[in-house]
Design an enzyme around this catalytic site. Structure first.
Site, PDB file in Angstrom:
ATOM      1  N   SER A 163       3.865  -5.589   9.277  1.00 23.00           N
ATOM      2  CA  SER A 163       2.904  -4.503   9.022  1.00 23.00           C
ATOM      3  C   SER A 163       1.520  -5.077   8.770  1.00 23.00           C
ATOM      4  O   SER A 163       1.373  -6.044   8.013  1.00 23.00           O
ATOM      5  CB  SER A 163       3.355  -3.686   7.808  1.00 23.00           C
ATOM      6  N   HIS A 191      -1.212  -3.683   7.234  1.00 19.41           N
ATOM      7  CA  HIS A 191      -1.932  -3.422   5.975  1.00 19.41           C
ATOM      8  C   HIS A 191      -1.365  -4.187   4.793  1.00 19.41           C
ATOM      9  O   HIS A 191      -1.899  -4.105   3.683  1.00 19.41           O
ATOM     10  CB  HIS A 191      -1.992  -1.922   5.687  1.00 19.41           C
ATOM     11  N   CYS A 206       6.686   3.575  -1.910  1.00 19.66           N
ATOM     12  CA  CYS A 206       7.415   4.609  -1.171  1.00 19.66           C
ATOM     13  C   CYS A 206       8.246   5.483  -2.099  1.00 19.66           C
ATOM     14  O   CYS A 206       8.548   6.626  -1.773  1.00 19.66           O
ATOM     15  CB  CYS A 206       8.328   3.965  -0.131  1.00 19.66           C
TER      16      CYS A 206
END
Length: 381
Positions: free
Chosen positions: A199, A201, A324
């Site tokens: 990922s 970011h 999350c």
């Protein structure tokens, strides 16, 4: 503000932002177009792909750009399992995977796939012996994250890969979202992974950018259908600025990895020693053998949200478990899997370091944390 929530997301490097803006300004043409502007954009895309491939030690055609880690994980698991049902419908993963893996395999269970979950010990690490027992001839897919996003435990990826490849025809996927750029992770022959997810970011790149990379050509179904971009596996106009910016962030991370590792490890050990002074009032979940950039601990009988708010009032940003799940009022599945005692399971705090943190900030955290412990728990060091 002192920002210690880099495992949730990171501040982009200025060089990455500059790259993104420049590509948008000067190379905005569709890379699939045959005119000169399109060819130039495609050349930039090819160069970005090649640079990432070199870091991961694979071929250029084995690197695809995605919208992020969740998409890469979904792409891997659904693409491989549904393309290889002739090999079997048995999946192995762990109890502490990211939701993008756990929710995906739950979905496949409803479609008739069988899933085995590897347990973890009190340090959050799987047992290779259990993997050996659960691997089968009809195992089609194994997914084991490299570094856990909540506690920083490191899984024995190379050893697991050897077991998987020697005992099955399964594809071995590694979620490297929390490890890439901080720990060495690349394709290493038969002993390592077959697929890696990354990922942007999480490495001071941009949100909405990610990578799925392959050790070699494998049988996988397309993730998006349409114009046949990304070797026919992920159709849609490729976001060249995001891809080039992600390549820039990946190169910076690769160049600094030894320096980064040493710095984070030093802070990690320093804070473990500091927190240990509080005795049973603080339980440290991360171990000295875990990833240096993630440190999780819990204060006895104190909810994590209370501690987060107290630190935030003092200008320090930390999180509870993963971003999350931090807004959900339930115990983390990772904490549950590790059998954390009831006095500590609701108060887990995660500090995660990034490139912009400093030694001064680490020391300031110690000062402010002692004040918080005195205020909330009446504890003095």
């Amino acid at each position: 503000m002192i920002y210690f929530d880099n495992s949730a997301t990171t501040k982009p490097y200025k060089e990455v932002l500059d790259t993104f803006i420049q590509v948008n300004e000067h190379f905005y043409a569709n890379p699939a177009s045959i005119h000169e502007a399109g060819v130039e954009a495609n050349e930039l895309l090819d160069r970005a792909r090649s640079q990432v491939a070199q870091i991961l030690k694979t071929d250029d055609y084995s690197v695809l750009f995605t919208g992020g880690g969740t998409e890469s994980n979904n792409f891997a698991i659904f693409g491989v399992t549904k393309a290889n049902t002739h090999k079997g419908k048995h999946i192995i993963t762990t109890e502490i995977e990211h939701a993008s893996i756990l929710e995906s395999v739950k979905s496949l269970e409803k479609e008739g796939f069988e899933v085995d979950y590897l347990q973890v010990d009190e340090n959050g690490v799987i047992s290779l012996e259990e993997l050996k027992k659960k691997i089968r001839k009809d195992t089609v897919f194994v997914s084991i994250m490299h570094v856990n996003n909540e506690i920083g435990s490191i899984q024995p990826i190379q050893e697991a890969g050897k077991i998987i490849h020697e005992n099955s025809r399964a594809t071995f996927h590694v979620d490297a979202v929390q490890s890439f750029g901080k720990l060495p992770i690349f394709f290493n022959g038969e002993a390592g992974p077959d697929i890696i997810s990354i990922s942007g970011h999480k490495i001071h790149g941009l949100k909405g950018s990610g990578i799925i990379a392959f050790r070699q050509k494998i049988n996988i179904l397309p993730y998006l259908l349409g114009g046949g971009q990304e070797f026919g596996l992920r159709s849609g106009t490729v976001a060249v600025p995001q891809a080039v910016a992600l390549s820039k962030a990946a190169r910076i991370a690769a160049e600094k990895i030894e320096e980064t590792q040493a710095k984070y490890k030093k802070w990690h050990q320093d804070l473990i020693q500091f927190l240990s002074k509080f005795g049973e009032e603080v339980k440290i979940l991360s171990t000295e053998f875990g990833a240096g950039h993630i440190l999780s601990f819990s204060v006895k009988d104190l909810k994590g949200e209370i501690l987060i708010n107290a630190l935030q009032q003092r200008g320090i940003i930390v999180s509870t478990s993963s971003a999350c799940s931090s807004k959900q009022k339930k115990t983390s599945h990772v904490v549950t899997a590790m059998n954390v005692e009831k006095h500590y399971k609701d108060g887990v705090i995660r500090l995660s370091f990034g490139a912009f943190n400093t030694e001064v900030e680490i020391n300031q955290f110690k000062i402010e944390f002692m004040k918080v412990m005195k205020e909330l728990k009446g504890v003095n060091l």
